[in-house]
Design a protein around this motif. Structure first.
Motif, PDB file in Angstrom:
ATOM      1  N   LEU A 117       0.844  -1.192   0.000  1.00 26.25           N
ATOM      2  CA  LEU A 117       0.000   0.000   0.000  1.00 26.25           C
ATOM      3  C   LEU A 117       0.883   1.246   0.000  1.00 26.25           C
ATOM      4  CD1 LEU A 117      -2.670  -0.914   2.705  1.00 26.25           C
ATOM      5  CD2 LEU A 117      -3.192  -0.329   0.331  1.00 26.25           C
ATOM      6  N   ILE A 118       0.449   2.238  -0.764  1.00 23.17           N
ATOM      7  CA  ILE A 118       1.067   3.560  -0.694  1.00 23.17           C
ATOM      8  C   ILE A 118       0.080   4.474   0.022  1.00 23.17           C
ATOM      9  CG2 ILE A 118       2.050   5.498  -1.969  1.00 23.17           C
ATOM     10  CD1 ILE A 118       3.585   2.895  -2.414  1.00 23.17           C
ATOM     11  N   ASP A 119       0.474   4.989   1.171  1.00 20.19           N
ATOM     12  CA  ASP A 119      -0.397   5.879   1.947  1.00 20.19           C
ATOM     13  C   ASP A 119      -0.155   7.318   1.529  1.00 20.19           C
ATOM     14  OD1 ASP A 119      -1.723   7.397   3.886  1.00 20.19           O
ATOM     15  OD2 ASP A 119      -0.088   7.140   5.339  1.00 20.19           O
ATOM     16  N   ALA A 120      -1.122   7.902   0.814  1.00 20.26           N
ATOM     17  CA  ALA A 120      -1.025   9.296   0.370  1.00 20.26           C
ATOM     18  C   ALA A 120      -2.333  10.021   0.677  1.00 20.26           C
ATOM     19  CB  ALA A 120      -0.710   9.355  -1.124  1.00 20.26           C
ATOM     20  N   ILE A 121      -2.827   9.851   1.895  1.00 20.34           N
ATOM     21  CA  ILE A 121      -4.114  10.455   2.264  1.00 20.34           C
ATOM     22  C   ILE A 121      -3.906  11.848   2.848  1.00 20.34           C
ATOM     23  CG2 ILE A 121      -6.223  10.174   3.599  1.00 20.34           C
ATOM     24  CD1 ILE A 121      -5.694   7.160   3.628  1.00 20.34           C
ATOM     25  N   PHE A 122      -3.244  11.914   4.003  1.00 20.40           N
ATOM     26  CA  PHE A 122      -2.997  13.204   4.653  1.00 20.40           C
ATOM     27  C   PHE A 122      -1.495  13.450   4.740  1.00 20.40           C
ATOM     28  CE2 PHE A 122      -6.902  11.710   6.992  1.00 20.40           C
ATOM     29  CZ  PHE A 122      -7.791  12.544   6.324  1.00 20.40           C
ATOM     30  N   GLY A 123      -1.098  14.690   4.570  1.00 21.74           N
ATOM     31  CA  GLY A 123       0.299  15.061   4.737  1.00 21.74           C
ATOM     32  C   GLY A 123       0.516  15.769   6.062  1.00 21.74           C
ATOM     33  N   VAL A 124       1.455  16.712   6.079  1.00 21.94           N
ATOM     34  CA  VAL A 124       1.826  17.381   7.324  1.00 21.94           C
ATOM     35  C   VAL A 124       0.811  18.433   7.751  1.00 21.94           C
ATOM     36  CG1 VAL A 124       4.281  16.985   6.941  1.00 21.94           C
ATOM     37  CG2 VAL A 124       3.238  19.109   6.128  1.00 21.94           C
ATOM     38  N   GLY A 125      -0.199  18.708   6.923  1.00 20.68           N
ATOM     39  CA  GLY A 125      -1.163  19.756   7.246  1.00 20.68           C
ATOM     40  C   GLY A 125      -2.340  19.299   8.080  1.00 20.68           C
ATOM     41  N   LEU A 126      -2.418  18.030   8.453  1.00 24.18           N
ATOM     42  CA  LEU A 126      -3.558  17.531   9.216  1.00 24.18           C
ATOM     43  C   LEU A 126      -3.677  18.272  10.552  1.00 24.18           C
ATOM     44  CD1 LEU A 126      -5.819  15.347   9.428  1.00 24.18           C
ATOM     45  CD2 LEU A 126      -4.146  13.934  10.654  1.00 24.18           C
ATOM     46  N   SER A 127      -4.860  18.829  10.824  1.00 20.08           N
ATOM     47  CA  SER A 127      -5.041  19.633  12.036  1.00 20.08           C
ATOM     48  C   SER A 127      -6.296  19.242  12.813  1.00 20.08           C
ATOM     49  CB  SER A 127      -5.118  21.119  11.666  1.00 20.08           C
ATOM     50  OG  SER A 127      -6.190  21.352  10.756  1.00 20.08           O
ATOM     51  N   ARG A 128      -6.927  18.148  12.454  1.00 18.11           N
ATOM     52  CA  ARG A 128      -8.134  17.716  13.153  1.00 18.11           C
ATOM     53  C   ARG A 128      -8.138  16.193  13.238  1.00 18.11           C
ATOM     54  NH1 ARG A 128      -9.364  18.658   7.884  1.00 18.11           N
ATOM     55  NH2 ARG A 128     -10.625  17.091   6.808  1.00 18.11           N
ATOM     56  N   ASP A 129      -9.011  15.666  14.075  1.00 13.65           N
ATOM     57  CA  ASP A 129      -9.116  14.219  14.206  1.00 13.65           C
ATOM     58  C   ASP A 129      -9.703  13.608  12.933  1.00 13.65           C
ATOM     59  OD1 ASP A 129      -8.060  14.340  16.697  1.00 13.65           O
ATOM     60  OD2 ASP A 129      -9.920  13.931  17.774  1.00 13.65           O
ATOM     61  N   GLU A 131     -12.045  11.347  10.891  1.00 12.65           N
ATOM     62  CA  GLU A 131     -13.399  10.848  11.114  1.00 12.65           C
ATOM     63  C   GLU A 131     -13.995  10.313   9.825  1.00 12.65           C
ATOM     64  OE1 GLU A 131     -15.317  14.337  12.614  1.00 12.65           O
ATOM     65  OE2 GLU A 131     -14.652  14.011  14.683  1.00 12.65           O
ATOM     66  N   GLY A 132     -15.178   9.728   9.955  1.00 16.23           N
ATOM     67  CA  GLY A 132     -15.989   9.340   8.809  1.00 16.23           C
ATOM     68  C   GLY A 132     -15.308   8.377   7.858  1.00 16.23           C
ATOM     69  N   GLU A 133     -15.455   8.662   6.560  1.00  8.11           N
ATOM     70  CA  GLU A 133     -14.933   7.777   5.518  1.00  8.11           C
ATOM     71  C   GLU A 133     -13.428   7.606   5.632  1.00  8.11           C
ATOM     72  OE1 GLU A 133     -14.904   7.507   0.601  1.00  8.11           O
ATOM     73  OE2 GLU A 133     -15.506   9.371   1.629  1.00  8.11           O
ATOM     74  N   TYR A 134     -12.723   8.675   5.979  1.00  9.17           N
ATOM     75  CA  TYR A 134     -11.263   8.604   6.083  1.00  9.17           C
ATOM     76  C   TYR A 134     -10.845   7.644   7.206  1.00  9.17           C
ATOM     77  CZ  TYR A 134     -11.326  12.671   3.026  1.00  9.17           C
ATOM     78  OH  TYR A 134     -11.536  13.516   1.965  1.00  9.17           O
ATOM     79  N   LYS A 135     -11.529   7.723   8.333  1.00 10.01           N
ATOM     80  CA  LYS A 135     -11.228   6.818   9.444  1.00 10.01           C
ATOM     81  C   LYS A 135     -11.468   5.373   9.034  1.00 10.01           C
ATOM     82  CE  LYS A 135     -12.402   5.966  14.306  1.00 10.01           C
ATOM     83  NZ  LYS A 135     -13.213   6.446  15.461  1.00 10.01           N
ATOM     84  N   GLU A 136     -12.567   5.147   8.331  1.00 13.29           N
ATOM     85  CA  GLU A 136     -12.899   3.793   7.887  1.00 13.29           C
ATOM     86  C   GLU A 136     -11.838   3.252   6.932  1.00 13.29           C
ATOM     87  OE1 GLU A 136     -16.471   1.589   5.349  1.00 13.29           O
ATOM     88  OE2 GLU A 136     -16.860   3.510   6.334  1.00 13.29           O
ATOM     89  N   VAL A 137     -11.388   4.077   6.001  1.00 14.13           N
ATOM     90  CA  VAL A 137     -10.377   3.643   5.043  1.00 14.13           C
ATOM     91  C   VAL A 137      -9.058   3.323   5.737  1.00 14.13           C
ATOM     92  CG1 VAL A 137      -8.914   4.430   3.131  1.00 14.13           C
ATOM     93  CG2 VAL A 137     -11.394   4.758   3.025  1.00 14.13           C
ATOM     94  N   ILE A 138      -8.641   4.181   6.674  1.00 12.51           N
ATOM     95  CA  ILE A 138      -7.384   3.926   7.391  1.00 12.51           C
ATOM     96  C   ILE A 138      -7.480   2.640   8.185  1.00 12.51           C
ATOM     97  CG2 ILE A 138      -5.904   4.760   9.278  1.00 12.51           C
ATOM     98  CD1 ILE A 138      -6.308   7.585   8.169  1.00 12.51           C
ATOM     99  N   ASN A 139      -8.611   2.391   8.830  1.00 15.86           N
ATOM    100  CA  ASN A 139      -8.788   1.129   9.548  1.00 15.86           C
ATOM    101  C   ASN A 139      -8.700  -0.066   8.605  1.00 15.86           C
ATOM    102  OD1 ASN A 139      -9.047   2.022  12.222  1.00 15.86           O
ATOM    103  ND2 ASN A 139     -11.223   2.492  11.961  1.00 15.86           N
ATOM    104  N   GLN A 140      -9.295   0.064   7.409  1.00 14.52           N
ATOM    105  CA  GLN A 140      -9.218  -1.007   6.420  1.00 14.52           C
ATOM    106  C   GLN A 140      -7.778  -1.260   5.984  1.00 14.52           C
ATOM    107  OE1 GLN A 140     -11.847   0.362   3.337  1.00 14.52           O
ATOM    108  NE2 GLN A 140     -13.713  -0.170   4.469  1.00 14.52           N
ATOM    109  N   MET A 141      -7.015  -0.186   5.805  1.00 16.18           N
ATOM    110  CA  MET A 141      -5.611  -0.337   5.417  1.00 16.18           C
ATOM    111  C   MET A 141      -4.823  -1.075   6.496  1.00 16.18           C
ATOM    112  SD  MET A 141      -5.054   3.489   3.817  1.00 16.18           S
ATOM    113  CE  MET A 141      -3.304   3.308   3.455  1.00 16.18           C
ATOM    114  N   ASN A 142      -5.048  -0.702   7.743  1.00 13.35           N
ATOM    115  CA  ASN A 142      -4.328  -1.354   8.839  1.00 13.35           C
ATOM    116  C   ASN A 142      -4.726  -2.813   8.989  1.00 13.35           C
ATOM    117  OD1 ASN A 142      -2.838   0.937   9.531  1.00 13.35           O
ATOM    118  ND2 ASN A 142      -4.349   1.645  11.022  1.00 13.35           N
ATOM    119  N   GLU A 143      -5.991  -3.121   8.725  1.00 11.17           N
ATOM    120  CA  GLU A 143      -6.472  -4.501   8.853  1.00 11.17           C
ATOM    121  C   GLU A 143      -5.850  -5.427   7.813  1.00 11.17           C
ATOM    122  OE1 GLU A 143     -10.678  -4.072   8.634  1.00 11.17           O
ATOM    123  OE2 GLU A 143     -10.839  -3.184  10.655  1.00 11.17           O
TER     124      GLU A 143
END
Length: 490
Positions: A117-129, A131-143
Motif C-alpha cells: 500500500l502507498i499511503d497518500a491520504i494526509f500530509g503534514v497539514g492535518l489539524s483535526r481528528d 473521522e468518517g470515511e477517512y477513518k474507515e479507510v485507514i482502519n481497512q488499510m491497517n487490517e
C-alpha cells in the motif's frame, strides 16, 4: 546537527520555496515522488506484486499519484483508490490524476487486498481528528497487515506533535521530505512511521531560515568532543564533585562516578553519607570518597570539596530534607557548572528560594515526574509538548534542560533539540545516573554547556544501542551502558 520542523513550519518552507524562490510546486512534487520511486524500486524488485495507492484529493494525494505513475511506467502492477471529492481537489491533484487517466492506470472503488500500500491520504497539514470515511479507510488499510509506504508522514499523525489524531496508518516505511517533522520523531507518531528516510527534494536553506528549527545529532557531531592532547595529566581533564547517595544508598553515586570516568574525566570526588564510604571505596577505588554525618552535618566539608571542583553533579539518591536543601544551596552559591538530577530536582521543587538561585551554568535533567513537580504541571500536559515545556524551563531560569523521556528533549539558550539515539532497553534503573555522569564528564573536558547538553544524551543513547546489540534490550542494565561507552568514545 540536522533540522526538525513542525508541520506548520514545513508548510511555510514549502510556500516560501514556491512563492518567494520561484520553484514550481509541480517540480517539488515530481522530486518527492521520484525520491520514493527510487527507494521502492530498489527494495521491491518483484514487479508482479500488486501495489495500491490510496490517495486523498490534496497535494499529499497528488504526490501519491505521481509516485504511482512512475511505478506504473516502470512495469509495476499499480491501481489507485481516491478518497474524497475530486470536484474540490487541489490544482496539482487535478493535473496528476489527468495524467494517470491518460496513461490508463486502473482505479479501484475501495481498498483491496494487495502486496503493498502507498499511503497518500494526509500530509503534514492535518489539524483535526480523522473521522468518517477517512477513518474507515485507514482502519481497512491497517487490517490488511501488508507493507505500507507512507508519503511524507503516516496519515493520521499530527506533524506538529506526534499525536495520533483519532486513528493513523501504521507504515512500514516513511519517506519524509526536506527534513524530519516533529511527528516523525516524537512518540507515539514515531512508532507509526516504521523506517524513516529523509529525502532532499530541493527546498533551499533560505526557506528553512524563515522558521523556528529544532535539531538532532548524528555521528559526525561527535567531533564536538575534544581530542585528548598527548601532553597532559589527570588534571588536564577536569575535576568532578559528585554529591550523591544517602544512608546505605550508594548505587547512584557509583554509576555517576563510573560513567564520568568512562566519559573522559580526569579526577573525581564523591561526597556522600558516612555509611556509603566502605562500599564506594571498594567498588570504585579510582574516586576519592569524602563523607558527611547525617546526624551532625558539617557544611565545611562541602565547601572544601566545592573549592576543589570544576564541575558538580548533585541529586542522585540524596533523598530530600534540610541537609539536602543546605547542600543544594551551597552548590548553587558556588556558581560552578552543575548537573542537577533526581532528588536534587525534587528538593528544588519544594523550595522557591533554591529555584531563584538557578543560574546559566546549571543543567537540569528531570524525567516527566520530576518535571511535573518542578513546574507544577500534570504529566499529561507535559507529554503533549515536551519541546515547549523544556523551553519554558530555560526561559524561566536560564538553565539548560534535558527532559528525559522515550525521546529526550534538550533546551538551551541557543537551541532546542531532540535525541534520536537509544532504545527501550535503556528504561532501566540507574540509566539516568549514567547520563548525569556523562554530562559532567563532558563539561569537565571543557565541552561548552550547549554542546554537552545535546552530546551527552546522544552518546548515552549510542552506548545503549551498542549494549542492546551485544546483550539484547530486555536484560540491559545501567552498567552495560557504561561499559559500552568505550566503543563510542575514543
Amino acid at each position: 546537527m540536522k533540522t526538525i520542523v513542525s508541520g506548520r513550519d514545513m508548510k511555510t518552507v514549502d510556500q516560501y520555496t514556491i512563492q518567494e524562490i520561484g520553484v514550481p510546486s509541480l517540480v517539488l512534487m515530481e522530486r518527492a515522488a521520484y525520491s520514493m520511486y527510487q527507494l521502492i524500486a530498489a527494495r521491491e524488485t518483484n514487479k508482479k506484486q500488486n501495489i495500491m495507492v490510496v490517495a486523498s484529493t490534496g497535494n499529499n494525494g497528488a504526490d501519491g499519484l505521481a509516485l504511482g505513475r512512475m511505478l506504473f511506467l516502470d512495469g509495476y502492477n499499480i491501481c489507485i483508490y481516491v478518497i474524497g471529492n475530486i470536484a474540490h481537489a487541489s490544482e496539482e491533484f487535478q493535473k496528476q490524476i489527468g495524467i494517470c487517466k491518460k496513461l490508463g492506470i486502473p482505479f479501484a472503488r475501495k481498498v483491496e487486498r494487495c502486496n503493498i500500500l502507498i499511503d497518500a491520504i494526509f500530509g503534514v497539514g492535518l489539524s483535526r481528528d480523522v473521522e468518517g470515511e477517512y477513518k474507515e479507510v485507514i482502519n481497512q488499510m491497517n487490517e490488511l497487515r501488508t507493507k505500507v509506504y507512507a508519503v511524507d508522514i503516516p496519515s493520521g499523525i499530527d506533524a506538529n506533535t506526534g499525536a495520533v489524531r483519532g486513528v493513523a496508518v501504521r507504515a512500514t516505511v516513511t519517506v519524509t521530505f526536506g527534513c524530519h517533522k516533529i511527528g516523525t520523531v516524537m512518540y507515539p507518531g514515531a512508532d507509526y512511521c516504521g523506517e524513516v528516510f529523509v529525502a532532499d527534494i530541493g527546498f533551499p536553506q533560505k526557506a528553512f531560515e524563515q522558521v523556528e528549527k529544532k535539531y538532532y545529532l548524528e555521528e559526525s557531531d561527535l567531533f564536538r568532543i575534544p581530542k585528548r592532547p598527548n601532553y597532559s595529566n589527570k588534571g588536564s581533564f577536569g575535576k568532578i564533585l559528585i554529591i550523591a547517595g544517602s544512608k546505605d544508598i550508594a548505587g547512584a553515586a557509583f554509576l555517576c562516578a563510573k560513567a564520568a570516568f568512562r566519559s573522559g574525566a580526569g579526577m573525581l570526588k564523591i561526597l556522600t553519607a558516612n555509611e556509603n564510604k566502605e562500599f564506594l571505596n571498594r567498588m570504585i577505588p579510582e574516586a576519592m570518597v569524602h563523607t558527611y554525618d547525617t546526624n551532625q552535618f558539617n557544611p565545611e566539608i562541602v565547601r572544601s570539596a566545592l573549592s576543589w571542583s570544576d564541575v558538580v553533579i548533585i541529586g542522585p539518591g540524596i533523598g530530600v530534607g534540610i541537609i539536602q536543601e543546605d547542600l543544594m544551596q551551597m552548590v548553587l552559591e558556588s556558581k560552578l557548572p552543575v548537573v542537577i538530577d533526581a532528588d536534587g530536582i525534587n528538593v528544588m521543587a519544594e523550595n522557591e528560594k533554591l529555584k531563584a538561585m538557578i543560574h546559566k551554568k546549571v543543567i537540569l535533567t528531570p524525567h516527566l515526574g520530576e518535571m511535573s513537580r518542578l513546574m507544577n504541571l500534570d504529566v499529561s500536559e507535559i507529554s503533549k509538548d515536551l519541546f515547549q515545556v523544556a523551553k519554558s524551563v530555560t526561559d524561566c531560569y536560564g538553565a539548560a534542560c534535558v527532559l528525559k523521556d522515550a525521546r529526550t528533549v534538550i533546551s538551551t539558550e541557543e537551541l532546542l533539540a531532540v535525541n534520536l539515539s537509544g532504545n527501550n532497553g535503556m528504561a532501566t534503573a540507574g540509566s539516568g545516573d549514567v547520563l548525569s555522569g556523562i554530562l559532567a564528564g563532558f563539561l569537565a573536558l571543557g565541552v561548552p554547556m550547549r554542546d554537552a547538553a545535546v552530546l551527552a544524551p546522544y552518546v548515552h543513547g549510542l552506548a545503549g544501542d551498542y549494549a542492546a546489540k551485544q546483550r539484547g534490550k530486555a536484560g540491559m542494565m545501567a552498567g552495560d551502558i557504561i561499559e559500552s561507552l568505550k566503543y563510542i568514545l575514543e
